[in-house]
Motif scaffolding. Structure first.
Motif, PDB file in Angstrom:
ATOM      1  N   GLY A   1     -69.538  16.312  26.040  1.00 17.20           N
ATOM      2  CA  GLY A   1     -69.101  15.323  25.062  1.00 17.20           C
ATOM      3  C   GLY A   1     -69.351  15.713  23.616  1.00 17.20           C
ATOM      4  O   GLY A   1     -69.295  14.857  22.738  1.00 17.20           O
ATOM      5  N   GLY A   2     -69.599  16.989  23.361  1.00 20.71           N
ATOM      6  CA  GLY A   2     -69.886  17.418  21.990  1.00 20.71           C
ATOM      7  C   GLY A   2     -68.641  17.642  21.157  1.00 20.71           C
ATOM      8  O   GLY A   2     -67.545  17.209  21.517  1.00 20.71           O
ATOM      9  N   GLN A   3     -68.807  18.361  20.038  1.00 18.79           N
ATOM     10  CA  GLN A   3     -67.674  18.502  19.117  1.00 18.79           C
ATOM     11  C   GLN A   3     -66.557  19.378  19.679  1.00 18.79           C
ATOM     12  O   GLN A   3     -65.390  19.154  19.359  1.00 18.79           O
ATOM     13  CB  GLN A   3     -68.110  19.013  17.747  1.00 18.79           C
ATOM     14  CG  GLN A   3     -68.613  20.449  17.692  1.00 18.79           C
ATOM     15  CD  GLN A   3     -70.128  20.484  17.810  1.00 18.79           C
ATOM     16  OE1 GLN A   3     -70.760  19.517  18.252  1.00 18.79           O
ATOM     17  NE2 GLN A   3     -70.714  21.599  17.426  1.00 18.79           N
ATOM     18  N   LEU A   4     -66.899  20.349  20.530  1.00 20.16           N
ATOM     19  CA  LEU A   4     -65.825  21.181  21.087  1.00 20.16           C
ATOM     20  C   LEU A   4     -64.961  20.325  22.020  1.00 20.16           C
ATOM     21  O   LEU A   4     -63.733  20.394  21.988  1.00 20.16           O
ATOM     22  CB  LEU A   4     -66.397  22.394  21.821  1.00 20.16           C
ATOM     23  CG  LEU A   4     -67.191  23.381  20.948  1.00 20.16           C
ATOM     24  CD1 LEU A   4     -67.739  24.525  21.799  1.00 20.16           C
ATOM     25  CD2 LEU A   4     -66.335  23.935  19.817  1.00 20.16           C
ATOM     26  N   ALA A   5     -65.617  19.504  22.825  1.00 23.54           N
ATOM     27  CA  ALA A   5     -64.881  18.583  23.698  1.00 23.54           C
ATOM     28  C   ALA A   5     -64.062  17.603  22.860  1.00 23.54           C
ATOM     29  O   ALA A   5     -62.905  17.307  23.163  1.00 23.54           O
ATOM     30  CB  ALA A   5     -65.859  17.827  24.601  1.00 23.54           C
ATOM     31  N   ARG A   6     -64.659  17.113  21.772  1.00 24.68           N
ATOM     32  CA  ARG A   6     -63.948  16.167  20.906  1.00 24.68           C
ATOM     33  C   ARG A   6     -62.657  16.774  20.349  1.00 24.68           C
ATOM     34  O   ARG A   6     -61.599  16.148  20.361  1.00 24.68           O
ATOM     35  CB  ARG A   6     -64.867  15.748  19.751  1.00 24.68           C
ATOM     36  CG  ARG A   6     -64.229  14.778  18.743  1.00 24.68           C
ATOM     37  CD  ARG A   6     -65.238  14.494  17.624  1.00 24.68           C
ATOM     38  NE  ARG A   6     -64.722  13.698  16.547  1.00 24.68           N
ATOM     39  CZ  ARG A   6     -64.964  12.396  16.363  1.00 24.68           C
ATOM     40  NH1 ARG A   6     -65.697  11.745  17.236  1.00 24.68           N
ATOM     41  NH2 ARG A   6     -64.474  11.747  15.333  1.00 24.68           N
ATOM     42  N   MET A   7     -62.776  18.005  19.881  1.00 24.19           N
ATOM     43  CA  MET A   7     -61.577  18.626  19.297  1.00 24.19           C
ATOM     44  C   MET A   7     -60.530  18.934  20.369  1.00 24.19           C
ATOM     45  O   MET A   7     -59.328  18.862  20.104  1.00 24.19           O
ATOM     46  CB  MET A   7     -61.965  19.839  18.456  1.00 24.19           C
ATOM     47  CG  MET A   7     -62.638  19.401  17.138  1.00 24.19           C
ATOM     48  SD  MET A   7     -63.058  20.754  15.992  1.00 24.19           S
ATOM     49  CE  MET A   7     -64.737  21.118  16.534  1.00 24.19           C
TER      50      MET A   7
END
Lengths: 399, 399
Positions: free
Chosen positions: A9-15
């Protein structure tokens, strides 16, 4: 169609999620907290841990294909869940294992003739001493990296002398447990480079331009590109490298985006490390390329053909917005996007990851700048503008 | 900070939400269905109707400021909810009323000396006959538009003769209820133009370039820009127009993006209509401008200063992907983004709105193309490429 599942659920997943939305691609996210950066940007967030078997199986059942934002999840569990549910995981969990362990990663480099710094496995004090003698001393330094779990510099020790070595043996090696270390020669690089390469399920491969990257406190601070070959010699180094990487991806049936980091010694290009996922060094593709790394990864995982990425710009820079302290930044971070720091001929934007707390070194967002100025002066101006915006942002928001 | 609230769950709301995510701005969505295009792209979707008082009040209480994707919600309810909760709504609900009713809209145009086609209010058969005689006959046509609820051509009738007029009176006017119509002169325009203008809470105003737009079956099919003035005369027409629009926005204390559509008669520029929200004619800003209309609207609503939008491109086109039949398109729409239709010097991308069913005329997504080719030939090539991609997409996906 069932959604593409994203583990983490971090920023890589967000993007990845935001790119999927833009493209009308259904997605689901498995992560522990409802406040995770990727959890807040979809109605299809599932609470759970990518390292718990029952959560994985339930999640894979919902999805047409699954990928991950981190190679540190338990590959064996993921493999088991994939077999139990019939849902493919891309890149393959075996690849995660291959690349998350620096020992098997280094062995893969050697096997596939991917040039890398000399190294030895280090499990015992005797191994450490041997590595120092054979690899460290000739290079005037030995870099000891924990086989697994190392990330953004965690788990890395630089040994420059016998007393450093003894300190390492007593303080760290003793606590390493069974995982152990690798010891590699300290490399006096001129600069670091990074490259994204991606392969789809039909075997088609695309590459993005080489970019320079600068690490500060073992974390990526900025990237700058495109780093086109400056000489015929460099051209042949770069082209030999991408050729070998292509062969490597093919031989392990890799599917998705891979981030590759290099040491540029001037006379030689060595691979530092490889990450089987979208990569911080590729965030510039969001604003500067016609087909960004998140789209490429999603297309590959979904089973579609990759597009050849193009750029209208002659230079592009990315500057990470890193926390400098424990803080809850003023919740108006997007104000920084209009800091008033502009320059004719350049566009800029800030992406934020939706994190509500800052800590030293935490990645909170990034600045992208792109422009039409040519040559080294253009790139220098690009990077300078990104730096100014980042500095203004930190000052105004306080993180 | 409490989220920015968005009333409505369609594609305009979706694109606002996605832009907010990218900028780290917290948002909430109020819409009826969990499958609404904007509902699926946030964890902060609230089920409810923007036209039900209790839903509005509960929603406004959660938000720091609220905006809307449609001017057809009940402005009086919204005003009441805003006063009850103290949560500001931008643009102001009174403005919605002013602009959603074509009669008050036309009166505003006249009051603010915004040039528009001659018109009369039409409530009774006698009004209709008078409008035909005074306005319609001299112009060889009368366009009758329902005062409220008209959208994408619904509620519009073109009268070219007395028999058309009688048909209108018996078939439509009789059923209009109290709302009535306006009758405006048919305008033999050479082309239609559109412009986005936005104002923030400090009164600062930005404008985007003029673009040409083409309507087919009363729906926007494409836009093409920038339409810079082709002559000193046109330059003065355009600049007089934007000056008046600026004064208009100021006088009604407008906050947010406003979409303005024009008839270009060659000798004269007339305002066709105005929408107090982000606008289909401005979707090109997502790929072609440094600061897109959704960011501009969110910044204005959130109380931040607007940036001046810039473009690296010399031409940009947008082509709507409209349904041609009732269908459930194959759920692989993003495949169309890689239709193989490319052209050197141009970038292209497709945005999809996450709609799972097609109907004739339904807006399912849009194609954006931008390039560096100059002049009319560049624009022509830009539009042609967008058209080809749209055609290929429709053929492959089937909607």
């Amino acid at each position: 169609m069932k959604p593409i599942g994203i583990l983490g659920g971090g920023q890589l997943a967000r993007m990845l999620v935001l790119e999927a939305h833009r493209r009308g691609l259904p997605v689901a996210v498995l992560s522990p907290q409802a406040s995770d950066p990727a959890a807040t940007v979809t109605s299809n967030w599932i609470a759970g841990s990518p390292d718990r078997e029952e959560d994985l199986i339930a999640f894979l059942k919902r999805c047409s294909a699954v990928t991950f934002e981190s190679e540190f999840y338990l590959a064996s569990l993921l493999e088991k869940a994939s077999q139990a549910t019939g849902t493919p995981v891309w890149p393959k969990p075996q690849t995660m294992d291959l690349l998350r362990d620096r020992l098997t990663q280094k062995r893969s480099f050697d096997k596939h003739k991917l040039p890398t710094s000399p190294w030895l496995a280090v499990e015992t004090p005797a191994d450490a001493k041997q590595a120092w003698e054979q690899v460290g001393k000739p290079a005037k330094g030995l870099v000891l990296k924990a086989r697994t779990g190392g990330y953004d510099g965690y788990g890395t020790t630089i040994v420059k002398s016998e007393s450093d070595l003894n300190e390492f043996i007593h303080d760290k090696l003793a606590r390493a447990g069974s995982a152990g270390y690798i010891g590699e020669a300290f490399v006096p690089f001129k600069r670091e480079l990074a490259l994204l390469i991606a392969r789809d399920q039909t075997g088609q491969i695309i590459e993005y331009p080489f970019v320079e990257s600068l690490q500060k406190n073992s974390r990526c601070l900025w990237t700058l590109g495109p780093q086109n070959p400056a000489s015929p010699k460099q051209r042949s180094q770069m082209s030999a490298m991408t050729k070998r990487l292509r062969a490597f991806l093919k031989s392990i049936d890799y599917v998705g985006v891979m981030g590759v980091e290099f040491f540029d010694l001037g006379q030689e290009l060595l691979i530092n490390e490889i990450a089987p996922r979208v990569h911080n060094s590729g965030h510039y593709t969001l604003s500067a390329m016609s087909f960004n790394q998140f789209a490429a990864h999603l297309f590959a995982v979904a089973g579609f053909a990759l597009e050849k990425p193009k750029t209208p710009y002659s230079c592009f820079a990315m500057w990470n917005l890193l926390g400098s302290k424990a803080a809850r930044p003023k919740l108006t971070p997007w104000q920084a996007g209009q800091s008033g720091v502009t320059k004719a001929g350049f566009t800029s934007e800030i992406s934020w990851y939706g994190k509500h707390e800052s800590r030293p070194g935490r990645k909170l967002g990034h600045v992208s700048v792109a422009g039409f100025a040519k040559g080294p002066a253009g790139k220098k101006a690009c990077l300078e503008l990104a730096k100014q915006i980042a500095a203004k942002s930190e000052k105004e928001i306080g993180y």
